[in-house]
Design a protein around this motif. Structure first.
Motif, short mmCIF file in Angstrom:
data_model
loop_
_atom_site.label_atom_id
_atom_site.label_comp_id
_atom_site.label_asym_id
_atom_site.label_seq_id
_atom_site.Cartn_x
_atom_site.Cartn_y
_atom_site.Cartn_z
N GLN A 100 0.81 -1.22 0.00
CA GLN A 100 0.00 0.00 0.00
C GLN A 100 0.84 1.27 0.00
O GLN A 100 0.36 2.34 -0.37
CB GLN A 100 -0.94 -0.01 1.21
N ASP A 102 3.70 1.54 -1.76
CA ASP A 102 4.49 1.55 -3.00
C ASP A 102 5.99 1.47 -2.73
O ASP A 102 6.80 1.66 -3.63
CB ASP A 102 4.21 2.79 -3.86
N ASP A 173 -8.31 -2.14 -1.19
CA ASP A 173 -7.05 -2.79 -0.81
C ASP A 173 -7.26 -3.67 0.42
O ASP A 173 -8.03 -3.32 1.32
CB ASP A 173 -5.97 -1.76 -0.50
N SER A 177 -1.53 -4.94 1.51
CA SER A 177 -1.27 -5.10 0.07
C SER A 177 -2.26 -4.30 -0.75
O SER A 177 -3.32 -3.91 -0.26
CB SER A 177 -1.32 -6.58 -0.33
N SER A 178 -1.90 -4.09 -2.00
CA SER A 178 -2.73 -3.34 -2.93
C SER A 178 -3.58 -4.31 -3.75
O SER A 178 -3.32 -5.51 -3.78
CB SER A 178 -1.82 -2.53 -3.86
N ASN A 179 -4.60 -3.77 -4.41
CA ASN A 179 -5.43 -4.61 -5.29
C ASN A 179 -4.88 -4.67 -6.70
O ASN A 179 -5.52 -5.18 -7.61
CB ASN A 179 -6.88 -4.10 -5.31
#
Length: 204
Positions: A100, A102, A173, A177-179
């Protein structure tokens, strides 16, 4: 004489291009690939349904293209750096999932279906963990080139614009972690124009 020479070099260049493309497609086809079902296809864009997948994963930098040691950590795992000393076949694609912030990504090798069913051996090497990639529905954009942060961002923008035209909404998200994921299907030495890359966004 000059014209004949130009024709000769054009023919040779064409044959080399066809040969490289054929070899690359054959090499890619030799690997087991993660299964998915295509729900909708629109040129380079798709909506796919993925089952749960088991990944061997480690932290990585997208721009490093595995040169930060992340690829070799995972390669050592499938070469026998596990509690069963089991050699595991390489698969495609290699998934890269951003966190999340980056700040870094997670690189993951998909475990072959047979290994996932029979039991995935525990990593003995440092920095490698086994995790589940939850199945679901994804919007996907396919593109070529050397995958780096700039190309990934440009491709993500195109995918989000296409999602708007389809009325698709990204899933929120998940913790840590990100989607958004990227996926690479080819060995590092594959020329950029022949590479298969994808950006995937999990859908709500």
């Amino acid at each position: 004489m000059m014209r004949k020479r130009m024709v000769y070099f054009s023919v040779v260049a064409g044959l080399l291009l066809v040969g490289t493309l054929t070899w690359n497609l054959t090499a890619r086809a030799a690997y087991e690939s993660a299964e998915y079902k295509v729900i909708e296809s629109d040129g380079d864009f798709e909506i796919r349904e993925y089952p749960d997948l088991i990944l061997a994963a480690t932290t990585a930098k997208l721009d490093a293209q595995g040169r930060d040691g992340s690829f070799m950590k995972l390669f050592r795992y499938i070469s026998g750096a596990n509690d069963s000393e089991q050699k595991i076949s390489m698969t495609t694609p290699v998934f890269m999932e951003k966190d999340q912030t980056d700040a870094e990504s997670r690189m993951g090798f998909v475990m072959p279906k047979e290994v996932a069913v029979e039991g995935v051996p525990t990593p003995t090497g440092e920095g490698v963990a086994i995790r589940k990639r939850a199945g679901g529905r994804f919007a996907v954009y396919r593109f070529s080139g050397r995958l780096d942060e700039k190309l990934a961002k440009e491709s993500e923008t195109k995918l989000r614009e296409w999602m708007k035209t389809k009325g698709l909404t990204a899933a929120p998200d998940s913790p840590g972690s990100s989607n958004i994921e990227s996926a690479a299907y080819d060995p590092p030495f594959t020329p950029g124009p022949l590479r298969r890359n994808e950006i995937l966004i999990r859908l709500k």
